[in-house]
Design an enzyme around this catalytic site. Structure first.
Site, PDB file in Angstrom:
ATOM      1  N   HIS A  16     -13.073 -35.051  33.988  1.00 24.53           N
ATOM      2  CA  HIS A  16     -13.383 -36.036  32.939  1.00 24.53           C
ATOM      3  C   HIS A  16     -12.633 -35.638  31.674  1.00 24.53           C
ATOM      4  O   HIS A  16     -13.127 -34.851  30.866  1.00 24.53           O
ATOM      5  CB  HIS A  16     -14.899 -36.080  32.703  1.00 24.53           C
ATOM      6  CG  HIS A  16     -15.345 -37.166  31.766  1.00 24.53           C
ATOM      7  ND1 HIS A  16     -16.570 -37.788  31.875  1.00 24.53           N
ATOM      8  CD2 HIS A  16     -14.728 -37.749  30.709  1.00 24.53           C
ATOM      9  CE1 HIS A  16     -16.690 -38.685  30.911  1.00 24.53           C
ATOM     10  NE2 HIS A  16     -15.574 -38.683  30.174  1.00 24.53           N
ATOM     11  N   HIS A  18      -9.822 -37.431  28.844  1.00 20.09           N
ATOM     12  CA  HIS A  18      -8.968 -38.539  28.386  1.00 20.09           C
ATOM     13  C   HIS A  18      -7.739 -37.916  27.745  1.00 20.09           C
ATOM     14  O   HIS A  18      -7.868 -37.179  26.749  1.00 20.09           O
ATOM     15  CB  HIS A  18      -9.710 -39.389  27.352  1.00 20.09           C
ATOM     16  CG  HIS A  18     -10.991 -39.953  27.874  1.00 20.09           C
ATOM     17  ND1 HIS A  18     -11.098 -41.240  28.368  1.00 20.09           N
ATOM     18  CD2 HIS A  18     -12.223 -39.397  28.010  1.00 20.09           C
ATOM     19  CE1 HIS A  18     -12.338 -41.449  28.774  1.00 20.09           C
ATOM     20  NE2 HIS A  18     -13.034 -40.349  28.565  1.00 20.09           N
ATOM     21  N   HIS A 196     -17.476 -44.665  33.471  1.00 16.18           N
ATOM     22  CA  HIS A 196     -18.402 -44.110  32.490  1.00 16.18           C
ATOM     23  C   HIS A 196     -19.691 -44.939  32.567  1.00 16.18           C
ATOM     24  O   HIS A 196     -19.633 -46.172  32.509  1.00 16.18           O
ATOM     25  CB  HIS A 196     -17.842 -44.243  31.079  1.00 16.18           C
ATOM     26  CG  HIS A 196     -16.785 -43.248  30.720  1.00 16.18           C
ATOM     27  ND1 HIS A 196     -15.662 -43.066  31.471  1.00 16.18           N
ATOM     28  CD2 HIS A 196     -16.704 -42.376  29.680  1.00 16.18           C
ATOM     29  CE1 HIS A 196     -14.920 -42.124  30.901  1.00 16.18           C
ATOM     30  NE2 HIS A 196     -15.523 -41.684  29.814  1.00 16.18           N
ATOM     31  N   GLU A 199     -23.862 -42.805  29.346  1.00 18.07           N
ATOM     32  CA  GLU A 199     -23.539 -41.900  28.227  1.00 18.07           C
ATOM     33  C   GLU A 199     -24.451 -42.317  27.070  1.00 18.07           C
ATOM     34  O   GLU A 199     -25.307 -41.560  26.635  1.00 18.07           O
ATOM     35  CB  GLU A 199     -22.067 -42.022  27.844  1.00 18.07           C
ATOM     36  CG  GLU A 199     -21.644 -41.152  26.652  1.00 18.07           C
ATOM     37  CD  GLU A 199     -20.183 -41.367  26.234  1.00 18.07           C
ATOM     38  OE1 GLU A 199     -19.578 -42.384  26.632  1.00 18.07           O
ATOM     39  OE2 GLU A 199     -19.653 -40.504  25.482  1.00 18.07           O
ATOM     40  N   ASP A 277     -13.857 -33.975  28.171  1.00 17.17           N
ATOM     41  CA  ASP A 277     -13.822 -35.351  27.652  1.00 17.17           C
ATOM     42  C   ASP A 277     -12.661 -35.581  26.677  1.00 17.17           C
ATOM     43  O   ASP A 277     -11.604 -36.081  27.084  1.00 17.17           O
ATOM     44  CB  ASP A 277     -15.173 -35.703  27.016  1.00 17.17           C
ATOM     45  CG  ASP A 277     -15.458 -37.195  26.968  1.00 17.17           C
ATOM     46  OD1 ASP A 277     -14.663 -37.966  27.507  1.00 17.17           O
ATOM     47  OD2 ASP A 277     -16.505 -37.589  26.395  1.00 17.17           O
ATOM     48  N   ASP A 278     -12.858 -35.240  25.408  1.00 13.65           N
ATOM     49  CA  ASP A 278     -11.824 -35.422  24.379  1.00 13.65           C
ATOM     50  C   ASP A 278     -11.756 -34.140  23.547  1.00 13.65           C
ATOM     51  O   ASP A 278     -12.193 -34.113  22.384  1.00 13.65           O
ATOM     52  CB  ASP A 278     -12.198 -36.609  23.482  1.00 13.65           C
ATOM     53  CG  ASP A 278     -12.326 -37.895  24.269  1.00 13.65           C
ATOM     54  OD1 ASP A 278     -11.289 -38.475  24.636  1.00 13.65           O
ATOM     55  OD2 ASP A 278     -13.469 -38.304  24.537  1.00 13.65           O
TER      56      ASP A 278
END
Ligand code: ADE
Ligand code: ZN
Length: 332
Positions: A16, A18, A196, A199, A277-278
């Site tokens: 996961h 991005h 997703h 969340e 994630d980020d």
């Protein structure tokens, strides 16, 4: 071995991530300057100060703004290569990265430019460090079904190098059912599916992702435990959740890491994984997510090994490769 060393030594798969969320302020400034694109921040410090989010949308607004400086194939290559170097440092040996073509095609950047830049770096990282990878194309759920169909069409010349489609961006108000037909068309083209869900959105969105989008993994899914029947199903079907603890903290899904339900899910037998994630926005790449979560939730060595093992089992690599990495984990 102390736990920090165990975390460093564990082979890990990231499921996961991005790629646009790995854009470090330093690189953002460098690319903005070589492309002559103005950004509203005057310094790296000013950018970092802006990274104070109160929910998903407050982050997305800044995330999409940052991505605007990416124009040329080389920009996407440099962005991806910088992330892969961090994978190498964190002993992430396999990564399945999300990319958001619409963030770029909406600005007039060609799909091919985005794809080639990312794919070129993934190839080079395999040669340089032996890191294996897959690409997952995400549809932006705040945009229309029609635009998602257009993106699916644009991806077809590259489909042999894109393993799956996913669904990201603003969750609440954009349920998975909005994209059922696009996902059906994508599956006909041979794409696997992930999404997703849960969340910020309610458990009903997770049901929809499973039943309508036929997903192989749920991205986040941290609201699953609110629904007992759903939890039972996830356990029964060994459905992986790609959990992102530092992201949940930064986006105020949890108040503090010690409140996170990851350990609870693990104890119940849910197939959870840890992901970043980020990472450029949320304060940590893979190992930092492991370290802070292990500390806050008092995870045992055995639990850390299970999480690493889950990451390979939930990945889209071959069974042989899964077994090879799992054997290494068990030997630690
Ligand atoms: N795009 C990038 N990061 C995201 C996240 N955590 N949730 C939804 N969309 C995203
Ligand atoms: Zn995400």
């Amino acid at each position: 071995m102390n736990q920090m060393n165990l975390i460093k030594k564990l082979p890990k798969a990231e499921l996961h991530l991005h790629i646009e969320g790995t854009f470090e302020p330093e690189l953002m400034f460098e690319i903005a300057s070589r492309n002559n694109v103005a950004i509203r921040f005057k310094s790296i410090e000013e950018i970092k100060e802006a990274y104070n989010f109160h929910n998903l949308q407050s982050f997305l607004d800044i995330y999409y703004e940052g991505a605007k400086v990416l124009i040329h194939e080389r920009d996407f290559y440099d962005l991806t290569m910088a992330y892969l170097k961090r994978c190498h440092e964190d002993h992430v040996v396999h990564t399945e990265i999300f990319f958001d073509p619409q963030t770029h095609t909406e600005r007039g950047i060609r799909f091919e430019t985005v794809f080639k830049g990312i794919h070129g770096a993934l190839n080079d990282a395999q040669k340089k460090w032996g890191i294996t990878s897959h690409m997952i194309m995400c549809f932006l759920r705040h945009l229309s079904e029609e635009e998602a169909f257009k993106t699916l069409e644009q991806s077809l010349p590259f489909k042999k190098d894109i393993i799956a489609v996913g669904l990201d961006s603003s969750e609440v108000g954009h349920p998975p059912r909005k994209f059922q037909r696009v996902f059906e068309a994508a599956m006909k083209e041979g794409y696997l599916t992930v999404a997703h869900a849960g969340e910020e959105g309610e458990p009903a969105y997770i049901w929809e992702a499973l039943d309508l989008l036929k997903v192989k993994r749920i991205d986040h899914g941290v609201r699953s435990l609110e629904d007992e029947k759903l939890t039972e199903r996830l356990i029964l079907e060994k459905m992986p959740l790609t959990v992102c603890p530092l992201s949940n903290l930064k986006l105020c899904v949890v108040k503090k890491l010690a409140d996170h339900n990851l350990k609870k899910m693990l104890e119940l037998g849910v197939k959870v994984t840890i992901n970043s994630d980020d990472p450029a926005y949320f304060g940590g790449y893979m190992n930092e997510n492991f370290i802070q979560t292990a500390e806050a939730l008092k995870l045992s060595d055995q639990e850390l090994k299970i999480i690493a093992q889950n990451s390979f089992e939930a990945s889209f690599i071959s069974d042989e490769l899964k077994q090879k990495w799992i054997k290494e984990i068990k030997a630690l």
